[in-house]
Design a protein around this motif. Structure first.
Motif, PDB file in Angstrom:
ATOM      1  N   ALA A  24       3.226   6.382  -5.360  1.00 60.65           N
ATOM      2  CA  ALA A  24       4.053   5.191  -5.157  1.00 60.65           C
ATOM      3  C   ALA A  24       4.395   5.029  -3.677  1.00 60.65           C
ATOM      4  O   ALA A  24       4.364   3.920  -3.131  1.00 60.65           O
ATOM      5  CB  ALA A  24       5.319   5.284  -5.997  1.00 60.65           C
ATOM      6  N   LEU A  25       4.712   6.144  -3.010  1.00 60.14           N
ATOM      7  CA  LEU A  25       4.986   6.114  -1.578  1.00 60.14           C
ATOM      8  C   LEU A  25       3.755   5.672  -0.802  1.00 60.14           C
ATOM      9  O   LEU A  25       3.837   4.816   0.096  1.00 60.14           O
ATOM     10  CB  LEU A  25       5.434   7.508  -1.124  1.00 60.14           C
ATOM     11  N   LEU A  26       2.623   6.257  -1.132  1.00 61.44           N
ATOM     12  CA  LEU A  26       1.373   5.889  -0.463  1.00 61.44           C
ATOM     13  C   LEU A  26       1.052   4.419  -0.680  1.00 61.44           C
ATOM     14  O   LEU A  26       0.642   3.708   0.249  1.00 61.44           O
ATOM     15  CB  LEU A  26       0.242   6.765  -1.003  1.00 61.44           C
ATOM     16  N   ARG A  27       1.252   3.946  -1.892  1.00 61.68           N
ATOM     17  CA  ARG A  27       0.993   2.536  -2.202  1.00 61.68           C
ATOM     18  C   ARG A  27       1.904   1.632  -1.387  1.00 61.68           C
ATOM     19  O   ARG A  27       1.467   0.594  -0.869  1.00 61.68           O
ATOM     20  CB  ARG A  27       1.218   2.285  -3.692  1.00 61.68           C
ATOM     21  N   ALA A  28       3.169   2.016  -1.243  1.00 65.90           N
ATOM     22  CA  ALA A  28       4.113   1.209  -0.468  1.00 65.90           C
ATOM     23  C   ALA A  28       3.651   1.080   0.980  1.00 65.90           C
ATOM     24  O   ALA A  28       3.664  -0.014   1.561  1.00 65.90           O
ATOM     25  CB  ALA A  28       5.509   1.824  -0.534  1.00 65.90           C
ATOM     26  N   ALA A  29       3.244   2.207   1.570  1.00 67.77           N
ATOM     27  CA  ALA A  29       2.788   2.182   2.964  1.00 67.77           C
ATOM     28  C   ALA A  29       1.521   1.350   3.109  1.00 67.77           C
ATOM     29  O   ALA A  29       1.388   0.546   4.046  1.00 67.77           O
ATOM     30  CB  ALA A  29       2.547   3.611   3.445  1.00 67.77           C
ATOM     31  N   TRP A  30       0.584   1.539   2.196  1.00 64.06           N
ATOM     32  CA  TRP A  30      -0.673   0.779   2.245  1.00 64.06           C
ATOM     33  C   TRP A  30      -0.423  -0.717   2.083  1.00 64.06           C
ATOM     34  O   TRP A  30      -0.984  -1.537   2.831  1.00 64.06           O
ATOM     35  CB  TRP A  30      -1.593   1.303   1.150  1.00 64.06           C
ATOM     36  N   LEU A  31       0.410  -1.088   1.130  1.00 62.00           N
ATOM     37  CA  LEU A  31       0.708  -2.506   0.918  1.00 62.00           C
ATOM     38  C   LEU A  31       1.365  -3.132   2.141  1.00 62.00           C
ATOM     39  O   LEU A  31       1.061  -4.268   2.515  1.00 62.00           O
ATOM     40  CB  LEU A  31       1.629  -2.678  -0.291  1.00 62.00           C
ATOM     41  N   LEU A  32       2.227  -2.387   2.784  1.00 61.29           N
ATOM     42  CA  LEU A  32       2.955  -2.949   3.916  1.00 61.29           C
ATOM     43  C   LEU A  32       2.098  -3.046   5.174  1.00 61.29           C
ATOM     44  O   LEU A  32       2.201  -4.021   5.925  1.00 61.29           O
ATOM     45  CB  LEU A  32       4.196  -2.098   4.202  1.00 61.29           C
ATOM     46  N   TYR A  33       1.225  -2.072   5.382  1.00 58.94           N
ATOM     47  CA  TYR A  33       0.553  -1.987   6.674  1.00 58.94           C
ATOM     48  C   TYR A  33      -0.965  -2.185   6.657  1.00 58.94           C
ATOM     49  O   TYR A  33      -1.544  -2.552   7.683  1.00 58.94           O
ATOM     50  CB  TYR A  33       0.842  -0.628   7.324  1.00 58.94           C
ATOM     51  N   SER A  34      -1.633  -1.929   5.543  1.00 56.78           N
ATOM     52  CA  SER A  34      -3.093  -1.867   5.597  1.00 56.78           C
ATOM     53  C   SER A  34      -3.835  -2.670   4.545  1.00 56.78           C
ATOM     54  O   SER A  34      -5.036  -2.891   4.685  1.00 56.78           O
ATOM     55  CB  SER A  34      -3.555  -0.391   5.482  1.00 56.78           C
ATOM     56  N   ALA A  35      -3.168  -3.075   3.486  1.00 51.30           N
ATOM     57  CA  ALA A  35      -3.878  -3.724   2.376  1.00 51.30           C
ATOM     58  C   ALA A  35      -4.372  -5.117   2.757  1.00 51.30           C
ATOM     59  O   ALA A  35      -3.623  -5.901   3.347  1.00 51.30           O
ATOM     60  CB  ALA A  35      -2.962  -3.825   1.159  1.00 51.30           C
ATOM     61  N   PRO A  36      -5.610  -5.469   2.414  1.00 51.67           N
ATOM     62  CA  PRO A  36      -6.090  -6.845   2.580  1.00 51.67           C
ATOM     63  C   PRO A  36      -5.304  -7.778   1.664  1.00 51.67           C
ATOM     64  O   PRO A  36      -4.613  -7.339   0.728  1.00 51.67           O
ATOM     65  CB  PRO A  36      -7.565  -6.756   2.158  1.00 51.67           C
ATOM     66  N   GLU A  37      -5.420  -9.056   1.900  1.00 51.78           N
ATOM     67  CA  GLU A  37      -4.638 -10.026   1.148  1.00 51.78           C
ATOM     68  C   GLU A  37      -4.996 -10.035  -0.335  1.00 51.78           C
ATOM     69  O   GLU A  37      -4.128 -10.195  -1.192  1.00 51.78           O
ATOM     70  CB  GLU A  37      -4.834 -11.432   1.733  1.00 51.78           C
ATOM     71  N   SER A  38      -6.279  -9.875  -0.664  1.00 57.10           N
ATOM     72  CA  SER A  38      -6.697  -9.970  -2.059  1.00 57.10           C
ATOM     73  C   SER A  38      -6.002  -8.949  -2.966  1.00 57.10           C
ATOM     74  O   SER A  38      -5.427  -9.325  -3.997  1.00 57.10           O
ATOM     75  CB  SER A  38      -8.218  -9.820  -2.165  1.00 57.10           C
ATOM     76  N   PRO A  39      -6.004  -7.654  -2.636  1.00 58.98           N
ATOM     77  CA  PRO A  39      -5.292  -6.715  -3.505  1.00 58.98           C
ATOM     78  C   PRO A  39      -3.785  -6.910  -3.495  1.00 58.98           C
ATOM     79  O   PRO A  39      -3.123  -6.638  -4.502  1.00 58.98           O
ATOM     80  CB  PRO A  39      -5.691  -5.339  -2.957  1.00 58.98           C
ATOM     81  N   VAL A  40      -3.248  -7.382  -2.374  1.00 60.00           N
ATOM     82  CA  VAL A  40      -1.811  -7.684  -2.348  1.00 60.00           C
ATOM     83  C   VAL A  40      -1.493  -8.756  -3.377  1.00 60.00           C
ATOM     84  O   VAL A  40      -0.519  -8.651  -4.143  1.00 60.00           O
ATOM     85  CB  VAL A  40      -1.358  -8.135  -0.942  1.00 60.00           C
ATOM     86  N   GLU A  41      -2.317  -9.785  -3.408  1.00 66.07           N
ATOM     87  CA  GLU A  41      -2.123 -10.859  -4.385  1.00 66.07           C
ATOM     88  C   GLU A  41      -2.283 -10.340  -5.811  1.00 66.07           C
ATOM     89  O   GLU A  41      -1.505 -10.692  -6.704  1.00 66.07           O
ATOM     90  CB  GLU A  41      -3.118 -11.987  -4.116  1.00 66.07           C
ATOM     91  N   LYS A  42      -3.266  -9.481  -6.043  1.00 63.76           N
ATOM     92  CA  LYS A  42      -3.485  -8.943  -7.387  1.00 63.76           C
ATOM     93  C   LYS A  42      -2.300  -8.113  -7.854  1.00 63.76           C
ATOM     94  O   LYS A  42      -1.910  -8.159  -9.029  1.00 63.76           O
ATOM     95  CB  LYS A  42      -4.752  -8.088  -7.407  1.00 63.76           C
ATOM     96  N   LEU A  43      -1.723  -7.351  -6.940  1.00 60.81           N
ATOM     97  CA  LEU A  43      -0.613  -6.479  -7.299  1.00 60.81           C
ATOM     98  C   LEU A  43       0.731  -7.203  -7.269  1.00 60.81           C
ATOM     99  O   LEU A  43       1.752  -6.607  -7.593  1.00 60.81           O
ATOM    100  CB  LEU A  43      -0.578  -5.269  -6.364  1.00 60.81           C
ATOM    101  N   SER A  44       0.720  -8.458  -6.893  1.00 61.18           N
ATOM    102  CA  SER A  44       1.950  -9.252  -6.864  1.00 61.18           C
ATOM    103  C   SER A  44       1.976 -10.313  -7.961  1.00 61.18           C
ATOM    104  O   SER A  44       2.959 -11.041  -8.095  1.00 61.18           O
ATOM    105  CB  SER A  44       2.094  -9.955  -5.499  1.00 61.18           C
ATOM    106  N   ALA A  45       0.907 -10.392  -8.735  1.00 60.69           N
ATOM    107  CA  ALA A  45       0.789 -11.434  -9.753  1.00 60.69           C
ATOM    108  C   ALA A  45       1.758 -11.200 -10.908  1.00 60.69           C
ATOM    109  O   ALA A  45       2.190 -10.067 -11.160  1.00 60.69           O
ATOM    110  CB  ALA A  45      -0.647 -11.493 -10.268  1.00 60.69           C
ATOM    111  N   PHE A  46       2.096 -12.264 -11.602  1.00 61.83           N
ATOM    112  CA  PHE A  46       2.903 -12.150 -12.825  1.00 61.83           C
ATOM    113  C   PHE A  46       2.111 -11.349 -13.853  1.00 61.83           C
ATOM    114  O   PHE A  46       0.912 -11.544 -14.033  1.00 61.83           O
ATOM    115  CB  PHE A  46       3.226 -13.538 -13.374  1.00 61.83           C
ATOM    116  N   LEU A  47       2.774 -10.412 -14.527  1.00 62.86           N
ATOM    117  CA  LEU A  47       2.078  -9.486 -15.414  1.00 62.86           C
ATOM    118  C   LEU A  47       1.624 -10.150 -16.708  1.00 62.86           C
ATOM    119  O   LEU A  47       2.424 -10.606 -17.515  1.00 62.86           O
ATOM    120  CB  LEU A  47       2.988  -8.300 -15.738  1.00 62.86           C
TER     121      LEU A  47
END
Length: 218
Positions: free
Chosen positions: A73-96
């Motif tokens: 979860a910590l690693l995911r937080a850092a990756w999302l904030l600093y390194s993730a491309p837009e596409s996976p950010v959008e996928k992980l932010s979508a309504f479930l």
């Protein structure tokens, strides 16, 4: 009170102090990226809480298994904030929904997230401390963390032979060492520079519940 019980009590105070810094008056950045990163950082805190509860309940093997969940979860937080491309950010932010859950499944492995962060840190010196800590945890603790998650030798041996209190204390400290990193990431999803600075200094008051090496900055 035994050594482990005392460590658990102090660790609870440490986690509560960190979370208490995020008051109702804090203003958060909007948008998929900071919101997803904040959710992952909060999840890391939840997993750390579960670890302490499980150790307190006399189920240390289950508690130890939470370390991998907390780390990811910590690693995911850092990756999302600093390194993730837009596409996976959008996928992980979508309504479930079933469809979005399928789309977000297996977005990226832990090792690839870490490699992406290392690449980012080459151009962002302020991230190197954080990324170094994440890499050291991955290299030194990944195998035993997996062992507890997957009922491997570590978990089976401790179940048969007993779980030493010293080992429990060290694992709780390892979990505590990830909390300042999670708090720093969470603080960086707010508009408060003062909060980021304050969080950076908190570990100085709780060195007795932390690993010998203080977590790096981010």
């Amino acid at each position: 009170m035994g050594e482990l019980d005392e460590m658990l009590a102090k660790s609870h105070d440490f986690a509560e102090h960190l979370l208490g810094m995020f008051g109702e008056d804090i203003e958060w950045f909007g948008g998929d990226r900071p919101e997803a990163a904040a959710a992952a950082a909060e999840l890391a805190f939840e997993h750390a809480h579960a670890l302490r509860v499980l150790f307190s309940a006399g189920t240390p093997n289950s508690g130890a298994a939470m370390l991998r969940l907390q780390y990811e979860a910590l690693l995911r937080a850092a990756w999302l904030l600093y390194s993730a491309p837009e596409s996976p950010v959008e996928k992980l932010s979508a309504f479930l929904t079933e469809e979005t859950a399928a789309t977000a499944k297996n977005v990226i492995s832990a090792e690839k997230m870490l490699l992406a962060l290392e690449s980012t840190a080459e151009k962002a010196p302020n991230l190197r401390g954080l990324v170094l800590q994440l890499r050291e945890l991955r290299d030194s603790a990944w195998a035993p963390m997996n062992g507890f998650v997957h009922a491997g030798l570590h978990a089976l041996a401790r179940t048969q032979d007993g779980f030493p209190a010293e080992l429990g204390t060290n694992l709780v400290k390892l979990s505590n060492g990830m909390l300042p990193m999670s708090a720093r990431l969470l603080a960086r999803t707010t508009t408060s520079v003062a909060l980021v600075t304050a969080v950076d200094k908190v570990y100085e008051r709780f060195v007795d519940v932390l690993p010998v090496v203080a977590p790096g900055g981010n």
